[in-house]
Scaffold this motif. Structure first.
Motif, mmCIF file in Angstrom:
data_model
loop_
_atom_site.group_PDB
_atom_site.id
_atom_site.type_symbol
_atom_site.label_atom_id
_atom_site.label_comp_id
_atom_site.label_asym_id
_atom_site.label_seq_id
_atom_site.Cartn_x
_atom_site.Cartn_y
_atom_site.Cartn_z
ATOM 1 N N VAL A 193 46.015 25.238 28.968
ATOM 2 C CA VAL A 193 45.468 26.496 29.466
ATOM 3 C C VAL A 193 46.568 27.543 29.618
ATOM 4 O O VAL A 193 47.631 27.275 30.178
ATOM 5 N N LYS A 194 46.291 28.740 29.119
ATOM 6 C CA LYS A 194 47.202 29.880 29.273
ATOM 7 C C LYS A 194 47.356 30.172 30.755
ATOM 8 O O LYS A 194 46.393 30.127 31.514
ATOM 9 N N ARG A 195 48.562 30.502 31.150
ATOM 10 C CA ARG A 195 48.812 30.776 32.545
ATOM 11 C C ARG A 195 49.817 31.902 32.678
ATOM 12 O O ARG A 195 50.519 32.187 31.707
ATOM 13 N N PRO A 196 49.885 32.506 33.820
ATOM 14 C CA PRO A 196 49.078 32.295 35.009
ATOM 15 C C PRO A 196 47.669 32.869 34.845
ATOM 16 O O PRO A 196 47.420 33.686 33.956
ATOM 17 N N ILE A 197 46.790 32.438 35.716
ATOM 18 C CA ILE A 197 45.441 33.005 35.800
ATOM 19 C C ILE A 197 45.282 33.527 37.219
ATOM 20 O O ILE A 197 45.577 32.819 38.179
ATOM 21 N N LEU A 198 44.849 34.760 37.317
ATOM 22 C CA LEU A 198 44.585 35.366 38.617
ATOM 23 C C LEU A 198 43.098 35.658 38.693
ATOM 24 O O LEU A 198 42.556 36.383 37.860
ATOM 25 N N VAL A 199 42.443 35.043 39.675
ATOM 26 C CA VAL A 199 40.995 35.187 39.829
ATOM 27 C C VAL A 199 40.731 35.911 41.140
ATOM 28 O O VAL A 199 41.142 35.452 42.208
ATOM 29 N N GLY A 200 40.068 37.051 41.038
ATOM 30 C CA GLY A 200 39.741 37.832 42.225
ATOM 31 C C GLY A 200 38.283 38.238 42.210
ATOM 32 O O GLY A 200 37.523 37.853 41.319
ATOM 33 N N GLU A 201 37.906 39.021 43.173
ATOM 34 C CA GLU A 201 36.528 39.504 43.289
ATOM 35 C C GLU A 201 36.213 40.427 42.108
ATOM 36 O O GLU A 201 36.719 41.533 42.032
ATOM 37 N N GLY A 202 35.428 39.915 41.163
ATOM 38 C CA GLY A 202 35.002 40.724 40.029
ATOM 39 C C GLY A 202 35.993 40.851 38.887
ATOM 40 O O GLY A 202 35.820 41.693 38.008
ATOM 41 N N PHE A 203 37.050 40.042 38.874
ATOM 42 C CA PHE A 203 37.990 40.105 37.754
ATOM 43 C C PHE A 203 38.725 38.786 37.555
ATOM 44 O O PHE A 203 38.857 37.988 38.468
ATOM 45 N N VAL A 204 39.205 38.607 36.322
ATOM 46 C CA VAL A 204 40.050 37.468 35.964
ATOM 47 C C VAL A 204 41.130 38.009 35.030
ATOM 48 O O VAL A 204 40.829 38.702 34.057
ATOM 49 N N ARG A 205 42.381 37.694 35.323
ATOM 50 C CA ARG A 205 43.503 38.066 34.462
ATOM 51 C C ARG A 205 44.135 36.779 33.946
ATOM 52 O O ARG A 205 44.415 35.867 34.719
ATOM 53 N N VAL A 206 44.352 36.727 32.633
ATOM 54 C CA VAL A 206 44.953 35.561 31.991
ATOM 55 C C VAL A 206 46.284 35.991 31.392
ATOM 56 O O VAL A 206 46.334 36.944 30.613
ATOM 57 N N GLY A 207 47.353 35.305 31.769
ATOM 58 C CA GLY A 207 48.683 35.721 31.352
ATOM 59 C C GLY A 207 49.153 36.845 32.269
ATOM 60 O O GLY A 207 48.351 37.464 32.962
ATOM 61 N N PHE A 208 50.447 37.075 32.305
ATOM 62 C CA PHE A 208 50.982 38.110 33.185
ATOM 63 C C PHE A 208 51.423 39.314 32.379
ATOM 64 O O PHE A 208 52.399 39.266 31.638
ATOM 65 N N ARG A 209 50.658 40.366 32.525
ATOM 66 C CA ARG A 209 51.022 41.672 31.975
ATOM 67 C C ARG A 209 51.034 42.621 33.169
ATOM 68 O O ARG A 209 49.982 42.971 33.699
ATOM 69 N N GLU A 210 52.232 42.988 33.593
ATOM 70 C CA GLU A 210 52.394 43.742 34.838
ATOM 71 C C GLU A 210 51.499 44.976 34.892
ATOM 72 O O GLU A 210 50.865 45.254 35.911
ATOM 73 N N ARG A 211 51.415 45.713 33.807
ATOM 74 C CA ARG A 211 50.599 46.935 33.787
ATOM 75 C C ARG A 211 49.128 46.631 34.068
ATOM 76 O O ARG A 211 48.484 47.293 34.877
ATOM 77 N N GLU A 212 48.605 45.583 33.427
ATOM 78 C CA GLU A 212 47.207 45.203 33.636
ATOM 79 C C GLU A 212 46.964 44.751 35.075
ATOM 80 O O GLU A 212 45.943 45.080 35.672
ATOM 81 N N TRP A 213 47.900 43.998 35.619
ATOM 82 C CA TRP A 213 47.746 43.529 36.995
ATOM 83 C C TRP A 213 47.809 44.711 37.962
ATOM 84 O O TRP A 213 47.045 44.783 38.910
ATOM 85 N N ALA A 214 48.736 45.630 37.698
ATOM 86 C CA ALA A 214 48.890 46.789 38.575
ATOM 87 C C ALA A 214 47.636 47.668 38.556
ATOM 88 O O ALA A 214 47.226 48.207 39.590
ATOM 89 N N GLU A 215 47.000 47.784 37.403
ATOM 90 C CA GLU A 215 45.767 48.581 37.295
ATOM 91 C C GLU A 215 44.645 47.978 38.134
ATOM 92 O O GLU A 215 43.861 48.693 38.717
#
Length: 115
Positions: free
Chosen positions: A91-113
């Motif tokens: 499985v690709k990582r990291p995975i960040l799961v929050g209310e109404g979203f999932v981020r796969v892999g770390f892309r700082e810009r996407e996470w910051a948005e």
């Protein structure tokens, strides 16, 4: 939020540091010790809006050893989800799961948005 990572992974370490520096609270889960279930993976995939292939750790040794680059195109989504659930190292990582979203892999810009 749920932060699914492999602690030895440098990208996961960068993502964790990024979250910590911003004081963002999360529950950490080691993907090697507690592999995501097939049901979790399916829910995260659907929530993410990403192609299922993005959930595979394509640079990982196991992915390469299993020759998944050539096998995945012939596999159904059901087969791919079941395969992902067999070993966290697929499985690709990291995975960040929050209310109404999932981020796969770390892309700082996407996470910051999103955060």
């Amino acid at each position: 939020m749920l932060f699914v990572c492999y602690p030895k992974c440098t990208t996961c370490q960068k993502a964790k540091k990024w979250l910590d520096e911003r004081g963002i609270a999360y529950d950490l889960r080691d993907i090697k010790l507690e592999n995501p279930t097939r049901e979790e993976l399916e829910a995260w995939w659907k929530e993410s809006g990403l192609p299922l292939k993005r959930f595979f750790n394509t640079s990982g040794q196991l992915y390469k050893a299993m020759d998944l680059k050539n096998k995945l195109p012939a596999m159904s989504e059901e087969e791919q989800l079941s395969l992902l659930a067999t070993d966290g190292m697929l499985v690709k990582r990291p995975i960040l799961v929050g209310e109404g979203f999932v981020r796969v892999g770390f892309r700082e810009r996407e996470w910051a948005e999103r955060l």
